[in-house]
Design a protein around this motif. Structure first.
Motif, PDB file in Angstrom:
ATOM      1  N   ARG A 275      11.620  -4.637 -33.391  1.00  0.00           N
ATOM      2  CA  ARG A 275      12.577  -5.612 -33.930  1.00  0.00           C
ATOM      3  C   ARG A 275      13.937  -5.336 -33.295  1.00  0.00           C
ATOM      4  NH1 ARG A 275      10.862  -8.180 -38.313  1.00  0.00           N
ATOM      5  NH2 ARG A 275       8.930  -7.503 -39.262  1.00  0.00           N
ATOM      6  N   PRO A 276      14.820  -6.333 -33.263  1.00  0.00           N
ATOM      7  CA  PRO A 276      16.168  -6.071 -32.748  1.00  0.00           C
ATOM      8  C   PRO A 276      16.816  -4.923 -33.511  1.00  0.00           C
ATOM      9  CG  PRO A 276      15.826  -8.423 -33.038  1.00  0.00           C
ATOM     10  CD  PRO A 276      14.641  -7.735 -33.662  1.00  0.00           C
ATOM     11  N   GLY A 277      17.403  -3.982 -32.780  1.00  0.00           N
ATOM     12  CA  GLY A 277      18.056  -2.838 -33.394  1.00  0.00           C
ATOM     13  C   GLY A 277      17.160  -1.617 -33.545  1.00  0.00           C
ATOM     14  N   ASP A 278      15.839  -1.782 -33.438  1.00  0.00           N
ATOM     15  CA  ASP A 278      14.926  -0.638 -33.524  1.00  0.00           C
ATOM     16  C   ASP A 278      15.040   0.219 -32.270  1.00  0.00           C
ATOM     17  OD1 ASP A 278      13.924  -1.582 -35.905  1.00  0.00           O
ATOM     18  OD2 ASP A 278      11.933  -2.103 -35.132  1.00  0.00           O
ATOM     19  N   ALA A 279      14.770   1.495 -32.427  1.00  0.00           N
ATOM     20  CA  ALA A 279      14.681   2.387 -31.268  1.00  0.00           C
ATOM     21  C   ALA A 279      13.380   2.077 -30.539  1.00  0.00           C
ATOM     22  CB  ALA A 279      14.690   3.835 -31.737  1.00  0.00           C
ATOM     23  N   TYR A 280      13.393   2.244 -29.228  1.00  0.00           N
ATOM     24  CA  TYR A 280      12.181   1.963 -28.465  1.00  0.00           C
ATOM     25  C   TYR A 280      12.125   2.832 -27.217  1.00  0.00           C
ATOM     26  CZ  TYR A 280      15.393  -0.990 -25.770  1.00  0.00           C
ATOM     27  OH  TYR A 280      16.447  -1.457 -25.031  1.00  0.00           O
ATOM     28  N   THR A 281      10.934   2.906 -26.646  1.00  0.00           N
ATOM     29  CA  THR A 281      10.706   3.593 -25.385  1.00  0.00           C
ATOM     30  C   THR A 281      10.583   2.535 -24.308  1.00  0.00           C
ATOM     31  OG1 THR A 281       9.510   5.347 -26.519  1.00  0.00           O
ATOM     32  CG2 THR A 281       9.146   5.150 -24.148  1.00  0.00           C
ATOM     33  N   THR A 282      11.225   2.750 -23.178  1.00  0.00           N
ATOM     34  CA  THR A 282      11.083   1.784 -22.090  1.00  0.00           C
ATOM     35  C   THR A 282       9.736   1.997 -21.409  1.00  0.00           C
ATOM     36  OG1 THR A 282      12.227   3.242 -20.540  1.00  0.00           O
ATOM     37  CG2 THR A 282      13.563   1.597 -21.676  1.00  0.00           C
ATOM     38  N   VAL A 283       9.115   0.898 -21.061  1.00  0.00           N
ATOM     39  CA  VAL A 283       7.827   0.892 -20.372  1.00  0.00           C
ATOM     40  C   VAL A 283       7.968  -0.106 -19.226  1.00  0.00           C
ATOM     41  CG1 VAL A 283       5.349   0.357 -20.609  1.00  0.00           C
ATOM     42  CG2 VAL A 283       6.585   1.401 -22.523  1.00  0.00           C
ATOM     43  N   PRO A 284       7.557   0.263 -18.018  1.00  0.00           N
ATOM     44  CA  PRO A 284       7.667  -0.700 -16.916  1.00  0.00           C
ATOM     45  C   PRO A 284       6.970  -2.016 -17.253  1.00  0.00           C
ATOM     46  CG  PRO A 284       7.075   1.450 -16.071  1.00  0.00           C
ATOM     47  CD  PRO A 284       6.992   1.537 -17.578  1.00  0.00           C
ATOM     48  N   PHE A 285       7.629  -3.125 -16.914  1.00  0.00           N
ATOM     49  CA  PHE A 285       7.143  -4.490 -17.101  1.00  0.00           C
ATOM     50  C   PHE A 285       7.169  -4.948 -18.559  1.00  0.00           C
ATOM     51  CE2 PHE A 285       5.160  -2.698 -13.328  1.00  0.00           C
ATOM     52  CZ  PHE A 285       5.618  -3.570 -12.356  1.00  0.00           C
ATOM     53  N   VAL A 286       7.742  -4.151 -19.463  1.00  0.00           N
ATOM     54  CA  VAL A 286       7.857  -4.514 -20.879  1.00  0.00           C
ATOM     55  C   VAL A 286       9.341  -4.573 -21.209  1.00  0.00           C
ATOM     56  CG1 VAL A 286       7.322  -3.849 -23.253  1.00  0.00           C
ATOM     57  CG2 VAL A 286       5.689  -3.335 -21.419  1.00  0.00           C
ATOM     58  N   ARG A 287       9.796  -5.738 -21.714  1.00  0.00           N
ATOM     59  CA  ARG A 287      11.189  -5.921 -22.082  1.00  0.00           C
ATOM     60  C   ARG A 287      11.287  -6.245 -23.564  1.00  0.00           C
ATOM     61  NH1 ARG A 287      10.518  -8.139 -17.141  1.00  0.00           N
ATOM     62  NH2 ARG A 287      10.080 -10.189 -17.945  1.00  0.00           N
ATOM     63  N   PRO A 288      12.050  -5.547 -24.348  1.00  0.00           N
ATOM     64  CA  PRO A 288      12.912  -4.453 -23.938  1.00  0.00           C
ATOM     65  C   PRO A 288      12.141  -3.140 -23.805  1.00  0.00           C
ATOM     66  CG  PRO A 288      13.185  -4.808 -26.281  1.00  0.00           C
ATOM     67  CD  PRO A 288      12.251  -5.882 -25.778  1.00  0.00           C
ATOM     68  N   GLY A 289      11.074  -2.989 -24.502  1.00  0.00           N
ATOM     69  CA  GLY A 289      10.264  -1.778 -24.539  1.00  0.00           C
ATOM     70  C   GLY A 289       9.485  -1.836 -25.834  1.00  0.00           C
ATOM     71  N   GLY A 290       8.978  -0.719 -26.303  1.00  0.00           N
ATOM     72  CA  GLY A 290       8.233  -0.721 -27.550  1.00  0.00           C
ATOM     73  C   GLY A 290       8.126   0.671 -28.134  1.00  0.00           C
ATOM     74  N   GLU A 291       7.614   0.729 -29.343  1.00  0.00           N
ATOM     75  CA  GLU A 291       7.302   2.014 -29.951  1.00  0.00           C
ATOM     76  C   GLU A 291       5.962   2.444 -29.374  1.00  0.00           C
ATOM     77  OE1 GLU A 291       5.983   3.948 -34.205  1.00  0.00           O
ATOM     78  OE2 GLU A 291       6.852   1.947 -34.212  1.00  0.00           O
ATOM     79  N   LEU A 292       5.974   3.488 -28.586  1.00  0.00           N
ATOM     80  CA  LEU A 292       4.780   3.933 -27.869  1.00  0.00           C
ATOM     81  C   LEU A 292       3.852   4.684 -28.812  1.00  0.00           C
ATOM     82  CD1 LEU A 292       4.074   3.430 -24.954  1.00  0.00           C
ATOM     83  CD2 LEU A 292       5.097   5.607 -24.379  1.00  0.00           C
ATOM     84  N   LEU A 293       2.645   4.153 -28.997  1.00  0.00           N
ATOM     85  CA  LEU A 293       1.649   4.803 -29.841  1.00  0.00           C
ATOM     86  C   LEU A 293       0.681   5.625 -28.996  1.00  0.00           C
ATOM     87  CD1 LEU A 293       0.871   1.724 -32.115  1.00  0.00           C
ATOM     88  CD2 LEU A 293       2.466   3.596 -32.573  1.00  0.00           C
TER      89      LEU A 293
END
Length: 172
Positions: free
Chosen positions: A88-106
């Motif tokens: 969600r906007p404002g959540d912390a995330y991990t950057t992943v190539p080709f993923v914008r903005p990124g995601g919570e990496l499981l």
């Protein structure tokens, strides 16, 4: 000196706000060379960029399996699978190539032998009659940890899923 007049800020349109809250993943397909695909995930929208690439959109909290593979004249060069939660906007995330903005990496696994085992774990969940998007996110963390350590992951069963649904209901 005179003060400049204040220009009222225009409220963001609902469409622009909804678009900004989505996670975008760029998919590419170049036969025998480069492939990016979604193994599972509920796609909320799509933009075609060219014959060989497109961008798919996911709503916040969607669970997605994103697979990347590349090869050269001698065989596979790189294979990787990432299972992530769209943020969600404002959540912390991990950057992943080709993923914008990124995601919570499981889960993040690379190397074909381990990627194949991860794909088998996804197949096992589907064999139970469950959608991999809907199971406990912690299971994908478990699969990541076990495969990273060279161990077999526990199977995700219908009973385990029912227990997770009850826990989620209690947590609110």
């Amino acid at each position: 000196m005179t003060a400049s007049p204040r220009v009222p800020r225009r409220p963001a349109s609902k469409a622009r706000t909804a678009r900004a809250s989505r996670t975008e993943i760029e998919l590419i397909w170049i036969e025998q060379r480069l492939e990016h695909w979604i193994r599972f995930g509920r796609i909320a929208g799509e933009r075609i960029l060219s014959r060989k690439s497109r961008v798919v959109l996911f709503r916040p909290d969607a669970i997605i399996a994103f697979v990347r593979w590349s090869a050269n004249d001698y065989g596979t060069v790189h294979s990787r699978i990432d299972i992530l939660r769209a943020v969600r906007p404002g959540d912390a995330y991990t950057t992943v190539p080709f993923v914008r903005p990124g995601g919570e990496l499981l889960l993040s696994i690379q190397g074909w032998p381990k990627v194949r085992l991860c794909l088998e774990a996804i197949d096992q969940v589907e064999a139970e009659g469950l959608d991999p998007c809907d199971i406990a996110p912690e299971h994908w963390c478990h699969v990541h940890n076990r495969l990273s350590a060279g161990q077999a992951a526990r199977a995700y069963t219908v009973e385990r899923h029912q227990a997770w649904l009850k826990r989620r209901k209690l947590e609110g």
